[in-house]
Scaffold this motif. Sequence first.
Motif, PDB file in Angstrom:
ATOM      1  N   MET A 130       8.113  -4.015   8.778  1.00 29.49           N
ATOM      2  CA  MET A 130       6.804  -4.362   8.241  1.00 29.49           C
ATOM      3  C   MET A 130       6.066  -5.346   9.128  1.00 29.49           C
ATOM      4  O   MET A 130       6.576  -6.397   9.454  1.00 29.49           O
ATOM      5  CB  MET A 130       7.075  -5.017   6.897  1.00 29.49           C
ATOM      6  CG  MET A 130       5.882  -5.531   6.187  1.00 29.49           C
ATOM      7  SD  MET A 130       4.709  -4.232   5.862  1.00 29.49           S
ATOM      8  CE  MET A 130       3.225  -5.193   5.780  1.00 29.49           C
ATOM      9  N   GLU A 131       4.846  -5.017   9.487  1.00 28.75           N
ATOM     10  CA  GLU A 131       4.020  -5.964  10.221  1.00 28.75           C
ATOM     11  C   GLU A 131       2.802  -6.366   9.388  1.00 28.75           C
ATOM     12  O   GLU A 131       2.476  -7.513   9.270  1.00 28.75           O
ATOM     13  CB  GLU A 131       3.539  -5.333  11.536  1.00 28.75           C
ATOM     14  CG  GLU A 131       4.636  -5.111  12.527  1.00 28.75           C
ATOM     15  CD  GLU A 131       4.893  -6.331  13.383  1.00 28.75           C
ATOM     16  OE1 GLU A 131       3.937  -6.826  13.985  1.00 28.75           O
ATOM     17  OE2 GLU A 131       6.045  -6.788  13.436  1.00 28.75           O
ATOM     18  N   ARG A 132       2.111  -5.362   8.856  1.00 28.99           N
ATOM     19  CA  ARG A 132       0.888  -5.622   8.116  1.00 28.99           C
ATOM     20  C   ARG A 132       0.982  -4.901   6.786  1.00 28.99           C
ATOM     21  O   ARG A 132       1.620  -3.864   6.680  1.00 28.99           O
ATOM     22  CB  ARG A 132      -0.311  -5.000   8.833  1.00 28.99           C
ATOM     23  CG  ARG A 132      -0.522  -5.502  10.239  1.00 28.99           C
ATOM     24  CD  ARG A 132      -1.533  -4.600  10.919  1.00 28.99           C
ATOM     25  NE  ARG A 132      -2.832  -5.246  11.020  1.00 28.99           N
ATOM     26  CZ  ARG A 132      -3.205  -5.965  12.066  1.00 28.99           C
ATOM     27  NH1 ARG A 132      -2.389  -6.159  13.066  1.00 28.99           N
ATOM     28  NH2 ARG A 132      -4.404  -6.508  12.101  1.00 28.99           N
ATOM     29  N   VAL A 133       0.279  -5.431   5.806  1.00 26.21           N
ATOM     30  CA  VAL A 133       0.165  -4.740   4.528  1.00 26.21           C
ATOM     31  C   VAL A 133      -0.805  -3.571   4.734  1.00 26.21           C
ATOM     32  O   VAL A 133      -1.936  -3.786   5.165  1.00 26.21           O
ATOM     33  CB  VAL A 133      -0.377  -5.694   3.446  1.00 26.21           C
ATOM     34  CG1 VAL A 133      -0.518  -4.969   2.126  1.00 26.21           C
ATOM     35  CG2 VAL A 133       0.543  -6.896   3.289  1.00 26.21           C
ATOM     36  N   PRO A 134      -0.387  -2.346   4.468  1.00 29.17           N
ATOM     37  CA  PRO A 134      -1.288  -1.217   4.719  1.00 29.17           C
ATOM     38  C   PRO A 134      -2.437  -1.165   3.709  1.00 29.17           C
ATOM     39  O   PRO A 134      -2.278  -1.545   2.552  1.00 29.17           O
ATOM     40  CB  PRO A 134      -0.379   0.002   4.582  1.00 29.17           C
ATOM     41  CG  PRO A 134       0.782  -0.445   3.787  1.00 29.17           C
ATOM     42  CD  PRO A 134       0.933  -1.921   4.013  1.00 29.17           C
ATOM     43  N   LEU A 161      -4.804   1.458   1.943  1.00 24.67           N
ATOM     44  CA  LEU A 161      -5.027   2.884   1.687  1.00 24.67           C
ATOM     45  C   LEU A 161      -6.496   3.105   1.377  1.00 24.67           C
ATOM     46  O   LEU A 161      -7.136   2.262   0.742  1.00 24.67           O
ATOM     47  CB  LEU A 161      -4.164   3.341   0.513  1.00 24.67           C
ATOM     48  CG  LEU A 161      -2.658   3.258   0.741  1.00 24.67           C
ATOM     49  CD1 LEU A 161      -1.901   3.543  -0.542  1.00 24.67           C
ATOM     50  CD2 LEU A 161      -2.228   4.247   1.807  1.00 24.67           C
ATOM     51  N   ILE A 201      -7.205   0.589  -1.427  1.00 20.68           N
ATOM     52  CA  ILE A 201      -6.088   0.244  -2.296  1.00 20.68           C
ATOM     53  C   ILE A 201      -5.037  -0.505  -1.487  1.00 20.68           C
ATOM     54  O   ILE A 201      -4.614  -0.046  -0.434  1.00 20.68           O
ATOM     55  CB  ILE A 201      -5.443   1.510  -2.915  1.00 20.68           C
ATOM     56  CG1 ILE A 201      -6.497   2.326  -3.678  1.00 20.68           C
ATOM     57  CG2 ILE A 201      -4.281   1.138  -3.833  1.00 20.68           C
ATOM     58  CD1 ILE A 201      -6.001   3.702  -4.099  1.00 20.68           C
ATOM     59  N   SER A 244      -1.305  -2.438  -1.979  1.00 23.66           N
ATOM     60  CA  SER A 244      -0.168  -2.677  -2.865  1.00 23.66           C
ATOM     61  C   SER A 244       0.672  -3.808  -2.266  1.00 23.66           C
ATOM     62  O   SER A 244       1.240  -3.669  -1.193  1.00 23.66           O
ATOM     63  CB  SER A 244       0.630  -1.375  -2.972  1.00 23.66           C
ATOM     64  OG  SER A 244       1.808  -1.560  -3.701  1.00 23.66           O
ATOM     65  N   ILE A 245       0.709  -4.928  -2.957  1.00 22.34           N
ATOM     66  CA  ILE A 245       1.449  -6.087  -2.438  1.00 22.34           C
ATOM     67  C   ILE A 245       2.923  -5.926  -2.770  1.00 22.34           C
ATOM     68  O   ILE A 245       3.305  -5.862  -3.937  1.00 22.34           O
ATOM     69  CB  ILE A 245       0.932  -7.404  -3.056  1.00 22.34           C
ATOM     70  CG1 ILE A 245      -0.569  -7.562  -2.861  1.00 22.34           C
ATOM     71  CG2 ILE A 245       1.696  -8.608  -2.496  1.00 22.34           C
ATOM     72  CD1 ILE A 245      -1.021  -7.812  -1.453  1.00 22.34           C
ATOM     73  N   GLN A 246       3.759  -5.838  -1.750  1.00 20.82           N
ATOM     74  CA  GLN A 246       5.176  -5.597  -2.007  1.00 20.82           C
ATOM     75  C   GLN A 246       6.075  -6.619  -1.345  1.00 20.82           C
ATOM     76  O   GLN A 246       7.264  -6.656  -1.607  1.00 20.82           O
ATOM     77  CB  GLN A 246       5.582  -4.210  -1.492  1.00 20.82           C
ATOM     78  CG  GLN A 246       4.903  -3.093  -2.228  1.00 20.82           C
ATOM     79  CD  GLN A 246       5.321  -1.742  -1.690  1.00 20.82           C
ATOM     80  OE1 GLN A 246       6.395  -1.582  -1.124  1.00 20.82           O
ATOM     81  NE2 GLN A 246       4.479  -0.758  -1.873  1.00 20.82           N
ATOM     82  N   ILE A 247       5.534  -7.367  -0.430  1.00 20.32           N
ATOM     83  CA  ILE A 247       6.402  -8.264   0.334  1.00 20.32           C
ATOM     84  C   ILE A 247       5.986  -9.703   0.096  1.00 20.32           C
ATOM     85  O   ILE A 247       4.891  -9.981  -0.355  1.00 20.32           O
ATOM     86  CB  ILE A 247       6.330  -7.961   1.844  1.00 20.32           C
ATOM     87  CG1 ILE A 247       4.855  -8.002   2.303  1.00 20.32           C
ATOM     88  CG2 ILE A 247       6.951  -6.624   2.146  1.00 20.32           C
ATOM     89  CD1 ILE A 247       4.706  -8.163   3.789  1.00 20.32           C
ATOM     90  N   LEU A 294       4.462 -12.769   1.223  1.00 17.03           N
ATOM     91  CA  LEU A 294       3.466 -12.989   2.267  1.00 17.03           C
ATOM     92  C   LEU A 294       3.524 -14.436   2.743  1.00 17.03           C
ATOM     93  O   LEU A 294       3.640 -15.356   1.934  1.00 17.03           O
ATOM     94  CB  LEU A 294       2.075 -12.690   1.708  1.00 17.03           C
ATOM     95  CG  LEU A 294       1.847 -11.237   1.236  1.00 17.03           C
ATOM     96  CD1 LEU A 294       0.573 -11.144   0.409  1.00 17.03           C
ATOM     97  CD2 LEU A 294       1.769 -10.307   2.429  1.00 17.03           C
ATOM     98  N   GLN A 338       6.737  -0.142   2.368  1.00 18.33           N
ATOM     99  CA  GLN A 338       6.384  -1.318   3.161  1.00 18.33           C
ATOM    100  C   GLN A 338       7.578  -2.162   3.537  1.00 18.33           C
ATOM    101  O   GLN A 338       7.470  -3.065   4.343  1.00 18.33           O
ATOM    102  CB  GLN A 338       5.419  -2.210   2.365  1.00 18.33           C
ATOM    103  CG  GLN A 338       4.097  -1.556   2.089  1.00 18.33           C
ATOM    104  CD  GLN A 338       3.193  -2.466   1.296  1.00 18.33           C
ATOM    105  OE1 GLN A 338       3.331  -3.676   1.339  1.00 18.33           O
ATOM    106  NE2 GLN A 338       2.273  -1.894   0.566  1.00 18.33           N
ATOM    107  N   ALA A 398       2.925   1.745   7.164  1.00 12.83           N
ATOM    108  CA  ALA A 398       3.552   0.482   7.567  1.00 12.83           C
ATOM    109  C   ALA A 398       4.893   0.691   8.264  1.00 12.83           C
ATOM    110  O   ALA A 398       5.492  -0.259   8.761  1.00 12.83           O
ATOM    111  CB  ALA A 398       3.752  -0.417   6.351  1.00 12.83           C
TER     112      ALA A 398
END
Lengths: 122, 122
Positions: free
Chosen positions: A2-6, A8, A15, A17-20, A22, B19, B52
């Motif tokens: 993972m580098e960047r939040v994608p 969409l 859109i 989606s926060i998953q990590i 930050l 992600q 990602a």
Amino acid sequence: MMERVPILKLGDILIVSIQIDLDDQSVLTLQEDLAETVVSRGARGVIIDITAVEIVDSFIGRMLSTIAAMTRMLDAETVVVGMRPAVAITLVELGLSLGGVRTALNLEKGVVMLEHARSAEG
Amino acid sequence: MMERVPILKLGDILIVSIQIDLDDQSVLTLQEDLAETVVSRGARGVIIDITAVEIVDSFIGRMLSTIAAMTRMLDAETVVVGMRPAVAITLVELGLSLGGVRTALNLEKGVVMLEHARSAEG
């Protein structure tokens, strides 16, 4: 991986989606990427899904407020979706009311909210 | 923060954005969550966004094939979107052609692909 939040893209809605977890830098990168994409796509709405966010702190709360304020300046609307009840409680306890941030239960309701905002405006 | 990969629902399409680095357990959890959600929502399509994903290995390749095969048995279609050129090259080099997995450039094209598949069927 993972580098960047994608970000969409779906029509004129973005859109995220926060998953990590930050850190400062990834929040800045996300904000910049979002601002650029709102402008380059002429997006009218940004939906931030926080279904995966189980613990929220003032850092995340501030990020959501900043993104909402930033997109508003770029003539777009932000809706936060998928907030868990425990997250809502924590935000209130932290004294973070997320002023200016609109929320909806889930992605679908967020899309409907953005479409209503648009038609009310037009 | 992260426990499960969230599954976004939009009409009869499910959207998953990969992600994080997935381990065996999180892949199993995602597959189970997806299968259950396809059935409970009567979803007709699953879109897996891998924007990602910068480095792919046979583990990820296998996961994509498994999800596609699984959703097909549940009468839904899987489309993988956002594949980077370098990921495509690596998959070919690894001898993983992702047989049975449909791909589209981005989320929007994936949605169109699923809508076409449905209307061709109906």
